[in-house]
Motif scaffolding. Structure first.
Motif, PDB file in Angstrom:
ATOM      1  N   THR A 173       0.843  -1.202   0.000  1.00 50.71           N
ATOM      2  CA  THR A 173       0.000   0.000   0.000  1.00 50.71           C
ATOM      3  C   THR A 173       0.874   1.246   0.000  1.00 50.71           C
ATOM      4  OG1 THR A 173      -1.888  -1.070   1.034  1.00 50.71           O
ATOM      5  CG2 THR A 173      -1.711   1.305   1.329  1.00 50.71           C
ATOM      6  N   VAL A 174       0.633   2.125  -0.984  1.00 51.35           N
ATOM      7  CA  VAL A 174       1.400   3.380  -1.051  1.00 51.35           C
ATOM      8  C   VAL A 174       0.504   4.588  -0.780  1.00 51.35           C
ATOM      9  CG1 VAL A 174       3.070   2.416  -2.668  1.00 51.35           C
ATOM     10  CG2 VAL A 174       1.131   3.712  -3.563  1.00 51.35           C
ATOM     11  N   GLN A 175      -0.798   4.376  -0.915  1.00 51.39           N
ATOM     12  CA  GLN A 175      -1.726   5.501  -0.793  1.00 51.39           C
ATOM     13  C   GLN A 175      -3.017   4.937  -0.258  1.00 51.39           C
ATOM     14  OE1 GLN A 175      -4.684   5.793  -2.758  1.00 51.39           O
ATOM     15  NE2 GLN A 175      -5.141   7.819  -1.983  1.00 51.39           N
ATOM     16  N   ALA A 185      -2.796   9.000  -7.532  1.00 52.12           N
ATOM     17  CA  ALA A 185      -2.763  10.308  -6.864  1.00 52.12           C
ATOM     18  C   ALA A 185      -1.604  10.342  -5.859  1.00 52.12           C
ATOM     19  CB  ALA A 185      -4.079  10.563  -6.140  1.00 52.12           C
ATOM     20  N   TRP A 186      -0.877   9.217  -5.748  1.00 52.86           N
ATOM     21  CA  TRP A 186       0.237   9.180  -4.805  1.00 52.86           C
ATOM     22  C   TRP A 186       1.227  10.308  -5.134  1.00 52.86           C
ATOM     23  CZ3 TRP A 186       5.473   9.215  -5.162  1.00 52.86           C
ATOM     24  CH2 TRP A 186       6.171   9.060  -3.937  1.00 52.86           C
ATOM     25  N   GLY A 243       5.776  11.993  -8.167  1.00 52.80           N
ATOM     26  CA  GLY A 243       4.481  11.355  -8.409  1.00 52.80           C
ATOM     27  C   GLY A 243       4.718   9.865  -8.577  1.00 52.80           C
ATOM     28  N   LEU A 244       3.677   9.129  -8.902  1.00 51.12           N
ATOM     29  CA  LEU A 244       3.814   7.668  -8.999  1.00 51.12           C
ATOM     30  C   LEU A 244       4.806   7.257 -10.092  1.00 51.12           C
ATOM     31  CD1 LEU A 244       2.612   5.149  -7.576  1.00 51.12           C
ATOM     32  CD2 LEU A 244       1.056   4.940  -9.521  1.00 51.12           C
ATOM     33  N   GLY A 245       4.871   8.039 -11.188  1.00 52.11           N
ATOM     34  CA  GLY A 245       5.801   7.734 -12.281  1.00 52.11           C
ATOM     35  C   GLY A 245       7.234   7.692 -11.777  1.00 52.11           C
ATOM     36  N   ASP A 251      -5.900  11.402 -12.623  1.00 52.13           N
ATOM     37  CA  ASP A 251      -4.554  11.463 -12.040  1.00 52.13           C
ATOM     38  C   ASP A 251      -3.497  10.769 -12.893  1.00 52.13           C
ATOM     39  OD1 ASP A 251      -5.356  12.884  -9.710  1.00 52.13           O
ATOM     40  OD2 ASP A 251      -6.193  11.043  -8.903  1.00 52.13           O
ATOM     41  N   MET A 252      -3.858  10.434 -14.126  1.00 50.48           N
ATOM     42  CA  MET A 252      -2.916   9.733 -15.011  1.00 50.48           C
ATOM     43  C   MET A 252      -2.025  10.790 -15.665  1.00 50.48           C
ATOM     44  SD  MET A 252      -3.018   6.442 -15.422  1.00 50.48           S
ATOM     45  CE  MET A 252      -1.538   5.731 -16.099  1.00 50.48           C
ATOM     46  N   ASP A 253      -0.846  11.049 -15.111  1.00 48.91           N
ATOM     47  CA  ASP A 253      -0.039  12.139 -15.675  1.00 48.91           C
ATOM     48  C   ASP A 253       1.019  11.629 -16.656  1.00 48.91           C
ATOM     49  OD1 ASP A 253       1.949  11.084 -14.101  1.00 48.91           O
ATOM     50  OD2 ASP A 253       1.991  12.727 -12.663  1.00 48.91           O
ATOM     51  N   ASP A 254       1.704  12.585 -17.320  1.00 45.05           N
ATOM     52  CA  ASP A 254       2.678  12.214 -18.364  1.00 45.05           C
ATOM     53  C   ASP A 254       3.796  11.346 -17.815  1.00 45.05           C
ATOM     54  OD1 ASP A 254       1.349  13.523 -20.319  1.00 45.05           O
ATOM     55  OD2 ASP A 254       2.525  15.371 -20.183  1.00 45.05           O
TER      56      ASP A 254
END
Ligand code: SAH
Ligand code: SF4
Ligand code: F3S
Length: 480
Positions: free
Chosen positions: A179-181, A232-233, A244-246, A270-273
């Motif tokens: 679990t991260v978030q 959203a982490w 961010g998660l990336g 929350d799906m970012d580049d």
């Protein structure tokens, strides 16, 4: 806040040293992967407290039910199980023994004290943010108190639950959740999660990294990062920048022994580049993405407060596929949200056809008291919901089958996860999350083997060593 009510139950037959004698716990988990993870962590805490896990209620001194509140039926199941446990406890008491019952998870959080009123068999009600207090709550319950722990405390439960460095983490196999978030601030109008899991919280980078390192040291090769809104982490990185998660998946991939990374569940907003590019650049990041859309109708998406349109979702899917063309997409769908017309439903079917999913979960809208959807006009008839769900699932099943068929002939790295149903077989996992049955001689559990997918079957795919693909099928038994 701990609310304790004295109980009139006697604990006949309980040995005087009940706190230290070997005790047996049966854990039953419902709901999402986060509950699976939480159950494991509670199991670790209980084993430090002298409990051994058992796999039947009959053999247990303590039954711990980790519950899910997402749909109506889930909570009903818990109460009917509690009814059966009340019978068992009565029998035990009449024989001079006892049984303790603890209820954790999202039903526990939502019901609180009401649960003890409705099901007096329950000794401890404990919400998802207070699991570190479980051993203490059980100690109080052993002294005859009823304990309800459902606050959102300021201390971090993850800091206080045992970890591998304390030598108490139990073996997880070769795959593990991390679990991260936790929690959700999105407030979709149908959903209880923001109320049961609380506000969105990200675990700090160093805690995630050290847990992943410990898992790798314990033999885990694949981690699935969990969060109600996992993408959203965010957190303060070791370089002082906000990650961010990336960024996080890049760092996790660098850990020796962690060969595969997955994450779930993502929200389209929350799906970012950086995360999309990680799918392009990072071989450790598996080509599978669970990206729920819920509906293909903009009118319904708005009423659901999803904060994106169908076209925005489709555009996002295109960007993800550009980065990683072979990615397997899965989603969640709700049919029969209040006000959903035939045209709205057809919009959903159109979106499914356009996206083409490898898998999906689909549900009839279920009224959750206290959520905005519960009070909305235009509640849809159950028969209409059922008919829509049947049609939607038929379409998804067709797409899932097609996706499996398209894999036939491809070679893929399979992580061998567990023994198969037949002793001469093992079950591996494809990068696209499909179970793949292989001959036991292909390797040992924990190996990642490159094999050719030969056939689809009712239990998954079947693969053979690449060099024998020209027809040595004698090594593997096909069931279809
Ligand atoms: N955080 C995740 C998971 C939420 S719960 C997400 O945002 O996707 C998992 C799924 O259960 C949801 O995606 C939704 O499809 C379904 N669900 C949630 N509440 C529901 C309800 N009241 N009725 C029917 N399905 C529901
Ligand atoms: Fe529920 Fe929506 Fe949050 Fe997912 S994003 S947990 S569906 S409120
Ligand atoms: Fe269910 Fe709670 Fe998970 S409601 S889906 S167990 S977050």
């Amino acid at each position: 806040m701990t609310q304790a009510t004295p109980t009139s139950l006697t604990r006949a037959g309980q040995p005087a040293d009940a706190g230290t004698a070997t005790k047996k716990v049966f854990v039953k988990t419902y709901g999402c992967q986060m509950n699976v993870y939480d159950s494991e962590r509670m199991g670790d805490a209980l084993s430090r407290d002298g409990y051994q896990p058992v796999d039947s209620v009959e053999a247990a001194d303590l039954v711990l039910i980790n519950t899910c509140h997402i749909r109506e039926k889930a909570a009903e199941k818990v109460y009917s199980q509690l009814g059966r446990l009340a019978q068992l406890k009565k029998r035990r008491n009449s024989e001079g023994g006892d049984l303790m019952v603890a209820v954790a998870g999202c039903v526990a959080q939502a019901e609180g004290e009401e649960m003890i009123r409705r099901a007096p068999v329950v000794d401890v009600v404990i919400g998802p943010q207070t699991y570190h207090r479980l051993p203490g709550a059980l100690a109080k319950a052993r002294n005859g108190e009823r304990v309800v722990e459902t606050e959102f405390p300021t201390e971090d439960k993850f800091d206080r639950l045992p970890d591998a460095s304390a030598g108490t983490i139990r073996t997880r196999g070769v795959t593990a959740f991390l679990t991260v978030q936790e929690g959700c601030d999105k407030f979709c109008t149908f959903c209880v999660v923001p109320y049961t899991r609380g506000a969105e919280v990200s675990r700090p980078v160093e805690r995630i990294m050290s847990e992943a390192e410990r898992l790798a040291a314990a033999g885990v090769r694949e981690v699935t990062l969990l969060g109600q809104n996992v993408n959203a982490w965010h957190g303060q990185g070791s370089d002082g920048r906000e990650w961010g998660l990336g960024e996080l998946v890049h760092r996790l991939a660098a850990i020796e022994g962690i060969d595969r990374i997955r994450y779930t569940t993502s929200h389209p907003r929350d799906m970012d580049d950086a995360l999309i590019n990680a799918h392009r650049d990072l071989p450790e990041l598996m080509p599978y993405l669970h990206l729920p859309v819920q509906s293909g109708s903009d009118r319904i998406l708005k009423a659901m407060n999803r904060r994106h349109t169908a076209a925005e979702y489709i555009r996002l899917v295109e960007r993800i596929r550009m980065a990683r063309p072979d990615i397997a997409l899965s989603g969640d769908f709700i049919v029969g949200f209040p006000g959903e017309t035939d045209e709205d439903f057809e919009d959903t079917m159109r979106l499914i056809r356009e996206v083409n999913y490898a898998a999906a979960f689909s549900f009839k809208y279920s009224i959750r008291p206290g959520t905005p959807g519960a009070g909305m006009d235009g509640q849809v008839d159950e028969a209409v919901k059922s008919e829509r769900l049947t049609r939607l699932q038929a379409l998804i099943n067709e797409q899932t089958r097609d996706f499996g068929r398209q894999c036939v002939g491809k070679t893929a790295d399979l992580l061998l996860e567990k023994p198969g149903r037949n002793t001469d077989q093992l079950v591996g996992r494809s990068p696209w999350l499909q179970p793949v049955i292989v001959d036991a001689k292909a390797g040992k559990i924990g190996d990642i083997v490159n094999m050719r997918i030969m056939q689809t079957g009712s239990n998954g795919l079947y693969a053979e060593p690449v060099e024998t693909q020209s027809g040595n099928q004698g090594a593997i038994s096909f069931d279809s």
